[in-house]
Design a protein around this motif. Sequence first.
Motif, mmCIF file in Angstrom:
data_model
loop_
_atom_site.group_PDB
_atom_site.id
_atom_site.type_symbol
_atom_site.label_atom_id
_atom_site.label_comp_id
_atom_site.label_asym_id
_atom_site.label_seq_id
_atom_site.Cartn_x
_atom_site.Cartn_y
_atom_site.Cartn_z
ATOM 1 N N TYR A 126 -68.598 59.819 27.130
ATOM 2 C CA TYR A 126 -67.617 58.221 26.771
ATOM 3 C C TYR A 126 -68.787 57.075 27.658
ATOM 4 O O TYR A 126 -69.619 57.126 28.127
ATOM 5 C CB TYR A 126 -66.607 58.404 28.364
ATOM 6 C CG TYR A 126 -65.931 56.840 28.509
ATOM 7 C CD1 TYR A 126 -64.738 56.872 27.577
ATOM 8 C CD2 TYR A 126 -66.109 56.106 29.035
ATOM 9 C CE1 TYR A 126 -64.284 55.842 27.849
ATOM 10 C CE2 TYR A 126 -65.689 55.057 29.114
ATOM 11 C CZ TYR A 126 -63.968 54.930 28.786
ATOM 12 O OH TYR A 126 -63.757 54.401 28.336
ATOM 13 N N GLN A 129 -64.605 56.916 22.017
ATOM 14 C CA GLN A 129 -63.302 55.831 22.014
ATOM 15 C C GLN A 129 -63.575 55.249 20.908
ATOM 16 O O GLN A 129 -63.217 54.114 21.031
ATOM 17 C CB GLN A 129 -63.276 55.958 23.660
ATOM 18 C CG GLN A 129 -63.165 56.724 24.327
ATOM 19 C CD GLN A 129 -61.948 57.193 24.369
ATOM 20 O OE1 GLN A 129 -60.315 57.143 24.400
ATOM 21 N NE2 GLN A 129 -61.827 58.340 24.351
ATOM 22 N N HIS A 189 -56.524 49.590 28.075
ATOM 23 C CA HIS A 189 -58.111 49.034 26.761
ATOM 24 C C HIS A 189 -57.549 47.535 26.333
ATOM 25 O O HIS A 189 -56.295 47.222 26.402
ATOM 26 C CB HIS A 189 -57.932 49.794 25.423
ATOM 27 C CG HIS A 189 -58.880 51.162 26.159
ATOM 28 N ND1 HIS A 189 -58.987 51.931 25.174
ATOM 29 C CD2 HIS A 189 -58.801 51.697 26.868
ATOM 30 C CE1 HIS A 189 -59.791 52.650 25.724
ATOM 31 N NE2 HIS A 189 -59.392 52.827 26.750
#
Length: 169
Positions: free
Chosen positions: A3, A7, A103
């Motif tokens: 991560y 993503q 997000h």
Amino acid sequence: MAYPDDQLGEGEHVLLHRHPHWKLLVGPLFVLVVVLAGAGFLAVLTESLAWRTPARAALAVIGGVLLLWLVLSPLLRWRTTHFVVTSHRLMIREGVFTRSGVHIPLGRINSVRSRRGLLDRLLGSGTLIVESASDEPLEFDDIPEVDRVQSLLYGAVEEEPDDRYPDGR
């Protein structure tokens, strides 16, 4: 991939990746020292007892539980909390077993503010307040170098997509 790299979308890259400020680890470090010193002191006190083996076993269990709960748990929470600014969005992710995340596309961010108390100014951290198209502003506490993050985020929001990458990425 780790991560946040797993993503990212096509043409997106990380501008900033931070964990919460290290000041969150001061309390658990203090607890670690106190628990280890207390366990050592109590182990010495139980040396002359006839039932020292069960007493030391109980001390080990109690000390282990305290270390897991008051030291390892905050450390894991700190390590698994991510504050990421990419070329396209702001991402916040936290949680050890149950992960939650936010997000926010940079185009949806209306304003970026910061709040810093005296201790925050001394340590170089603060609270970042992001107002987006959602109902209420989102506050992110203990962001390291909050002024730099605010400037970076504000600059990324204000840039036109064509100005961001001359080669059109």
